[in-house]
Design a protein around this motif. Structure first.
Motif, PDB file in Angstrom:
ATOM      1  N   GLY A 201       0.800  -1.227   0.000  1.00 23.63           N
ATOM      2  CA  GLY A 201       0.000   0.000   0.000  1.00 23.63           C
ATOM      3  C   GLY A 201       0.829   1.271   0.000  1.00 23.63           C
ATOM      4  O   GLY A 201       0.404   2.300  -0.517  1.00 23.63           O
ATOM      5  N   ARG A 202       2.035   1.202   0.575  1.00 25.75           N
ATOM      6  CA  ARG A 202       2.880   2.399   0.640  1.00 25.75           C
ATOM      7  C   ARG A 202       4.086   2.303  -0.292  1.00 25.75           C
ATOM      8  O   ARG A 202       5.101   2.945  -0.072  1.00 25.75           O
ATOM      9  N   TRP A 203       3.981   1.525  -1.318  1.00 25.13           N
ATOM     10  CA  TRP A 203       5.088   1.308  -2.240  1.00 25.13           C
ATOM     11  C   TRP A 203       5.704   2.608  -2.767  1.00 25.13           C
ATOM     12  O   TRP A 203       6.920   2.763  -2.742  1.00 25.13           O
TER      13      TRP A 203
ATOM     14  N   VAL B 119       9.773   3.307  -2.108  1.00 24.76           N
ATOM     15  CA  VAL B 119      10.795   3.256  -3.168  1.00 24.76           C
ATOM     16  C   VAL B 119      10.957   4.579  -3.911  1.00 24.76           C
ATOM     17  O   VAL B 119      11.907   4.743  -4.669  1.00 24.76           O
ATOM     18  N   GLY B 120      10.028   5.497  -3.720  1.00 24.13           N
ATOM     19  CA  GLY B 120      10.091   6.768  -4.432  1.00 24.13           C
ATOM     20  C   GLY B 120       9.101   6.789  -5.583  1.00 24.13           C
ATOM     21  O   GLY B 120       8.792   5.746  -6.176  1.00 24.13           O
ATOM     22  N   GLU B 121       8.621   7.971  -5.899  1.00 18.31           N
ATOM     23  CA  GLU B 121       7.588   8.123  -6.937  1.00 18.31           C
ATOM     24  C   GLU B 121       8.079   7.673  -8.309  1.00 18.31           C
ATOM     25  O   GLU B 121       7.355   7.017  -9.051  1.00 18.31           O
TER      26      GLU B 121
ATOM     27  N   CYS C  54       7.763   0.219 -11.535  1.00 15.37           N
ATOM     28  CA  CYS C  54       7.887  -1.089 -10.883  1.00 15.37           C
ATOM     29  C   CYS C  54       6.846  -1.198  -9.771  1.00 15.37           C
ATOM     30  O   CYS C  54       6.744  -0.306  -8.929  1.00 15.37           O
ATOM     31  N   VAL C  55       6.092  -2.300  -9.768  1.00 17.82           N
ATOM     32  CA  VAL C  55       5.056  -2.497  -8.743  1.00 17.82           C
ATOM     33  C   VAL C  55       5.231  -3.867  -8.097  1.00 17.82           C
ATOM     34  O   VAL C  55       5.601  -4.842  -8.768  1.00 17.82           O
TER      35      VAL C  55
END
Length: 137
Positions: free
Chosen positions: A92-94, A98-100, A106-107
């Motif tokens: 949920g907080r990916w 990792v940064g916008e 990448c998901v």
């Protein structure tokens, strides 16, 4: 009759009448004593009902009110959901993790626990982004 046996007149001006403040103090003192007596009687009744022993009920138990976050954390711990909740938090907080810029390409797809390792599978837009992600890892 002599003067010694005759009742003497008492000078009432020498003994002051109790004022409002003094009367209030006397009434407060009496009320406190009555409350103490009632409290002691109630405490004795409680001890008799409980079979003696002083119990205050001040210890925390599962019925006490608590903050929502604490209640959710307790539920997660009781049910053994720590890992799924942590994985859900990562998914949920990916973008924040990792940064916008990286999150646009990448998901995270799935998380697996193997006997000797934990594996997070990430899908990238292109092989260039996959290579970049491997270098960053």
């Amino acid at each position: 009759m002599s003067d010694e046996t005759l009742p003497q007149a008492v000078d009432k001006s020498a003994v002051p009448e109790p004022s409002g403040v003094d009367l209030a103090r006397v009434a407060l003192r009496a009320a406190k004593e009555q409350a103490r007596a009632r409290g002691a009687a109630a405490q004795q009744k409680k001890q008799a009902r409980r079979g003696g022993g002083l119990r205050s009920g001040a210890r925390a138990d599962g019925r006490d009110p608590m903050a929502l976050g604490a209640a959710i954390n307790r539920l997660i711990t009781e049910r053994g959901w720590e890992t799924p909740a942590a994985v859900g938090g990562v998914m949920g907080r990916w973008p924040q993790i990792v940064g916008e810029d990286l999150a646009k390409h990448c998901v995270p797809v799935r998380y697996e626990e193997e006997p000797d390792a934990r594996v997070l599978t990430v899908q990238c837009d292109s092989t260039a982004w996959a290579t970049q992600l491997r270098l960053l890892a």
